[in-house]
Design a protein around this motif. Sequence first.
Motif, PDB file in Angstrom:
ATOM      1  N   UNK A   6       0.849  -1.192   0.000  1.00  0.00           N
ATOM      2  CA  UNK A   6       0.000   0.000   0.000  1.00  0.00           C
ATOM      3  C   UNK A   6       0.883   1.239   0.000  1.00  0.00           C
ATOM      4  N   UNK A   7       0.705   2.083  -1.011  1.00  0.00           N
ATOM      5  CA  UNK A   7       1.495   3.326  -1.102  1.00  0.00           C
ATOM      6  C   UNK A   7       0.668   4.562  -0.764  1.00  0.00           C
ATOM      7  N   UNK A   8      -0.656   4.436  -0.786  1.00  0.00           N
ATOM      8  CA  UNK A   8      -1.502   5.586  -0.462  1.00  0.00           C
ATOM      9  C   UNK A   8      -2.894   5.102  -0.069  1.00  0.00           C
ATOM     10  N   UNK A  21      -3.523  10.519  -9.387  1.00  0.00           N
ATOM     11  CA  UNK A  21      -2.505   9.518  -9.072  1.00  0.00           C
ATOM     12  C   UNK A  21      -2.708   8.261  -9.922  1.00  0.00           C
ATOM     13  N   UNK A  22      -3.945   7.800 -10.012  1.00  0.00           N
ATOM     14  CA  UNK A  22      -4.233   6.616 -10.836  1.00  0.00           C
ATOM     15  C   UNK A  22      -3.870   6.874 -12.296  1.00  0.00           C
ATOM     16  N   UNK A  23      -4.231   8.045 -12.802  1.00  0.00           N
ATOM     17  CA  UNK A  23      -3.934   8.387 -14.200  1.00  0.00           C
ATOM     18  C   UNK A  23      -2.426   8.435 -14.447  1.00  0.00           C
ATOM     19  N   UNK A  24      -1.690   9.021 -13.511  1.00  0.00           N
ATOM     20  CA  UNK A  24      -0.242   9.123 -13.663  1.00  0.00           C
ATOM     21  C   UNK A  24       0.432   7.748 -13.571  1.00  0.00           C
ATOM     22  N   UNK A  25      -0.092   6.872 -12.735  1.00  0.00           N
ATOM     23  CA  UNK A  25       0.441   5.508 -12.666  1.00  0.00           C
ATOM     24  C   UNK A  25       0.192   4.780 -13.985  1.00  0.00           C
ATOM     25  N   UNK A  68       5.837   6.297  -5.288  1.00  0.00           N
ATOM     26  CA  UNK A  68       5.912   7.339  -4.260  1.00  0.00           C
ATOM     27  C   UNK A  68       6.428   8.654  -4.834  1.00  0.00           C
ATOM     28  N   UNK A  69       7.353   8.583  -5.789  1.00  0.00           N
ATOM     29  CA  UNK A  69       7.820   9.801  -6.454  1.00  0.00           C
ATOM     30  C   UNK A  69       6.664  10.485  -7.184  1.00  0.00           C
ATOM     31  N   UNK A  73       4.839  14.113  -6.247  1.00  0.00           N
ATOM     32  CA  UNK A  73       4.865  15.199  -7.238  1.00  0.00           C
ATOM     33  C   UNK A  73       3.506  15.889  -7.373  1.00  0.00           C
ATOM     34  N   UNK A  74       2.480  15.287  -6.820  1.00  0.00           N
ATOM     35  CA  UNK A  74       1.129  15.852  -6.897  1.00  0.00           C
ATOM     36  C   UNK A  74       0.952  16.834  -5.735  1.00  0.00           C
ATOM     37  N   UNK A  75       0.699  18.067  -6.073  1.00  0.00           N
ATOM     38  CA  UNK A  75       0.490  19.103  -5.046  1.00  0.00           C
ATOM     39  C   UNK A  75      -0.914  18.982  -4.486  1.00  0.00           C
TER      40      UNK A  75
END
Length: 76
Positions: A6-8, A21-25, A68-69, A73-75
Amino acid sequence: MNRPVTVATFTSNFDMKYLLFKEMLDEAGIQYMLVNEITSTVDGIYKGSPSNIGIELRVLEENVNEALEILNSIKE
């Protein structure tokens, strides 16, 4: 062993950080799994449903640092 980690944890599937986050992954080609996504959307519908259930986003151990990076990176 390459197990899911689990990362988030998010409180809602309507959270913009969660969606981003899902889109960026996806764009990074990192596979993930979601735990409690359905349960969190029906919270309150079923009597006795806990209100503190969070959506856990998990990635394989080999992808934890990259995930995690991306998350960092998401503000907010």
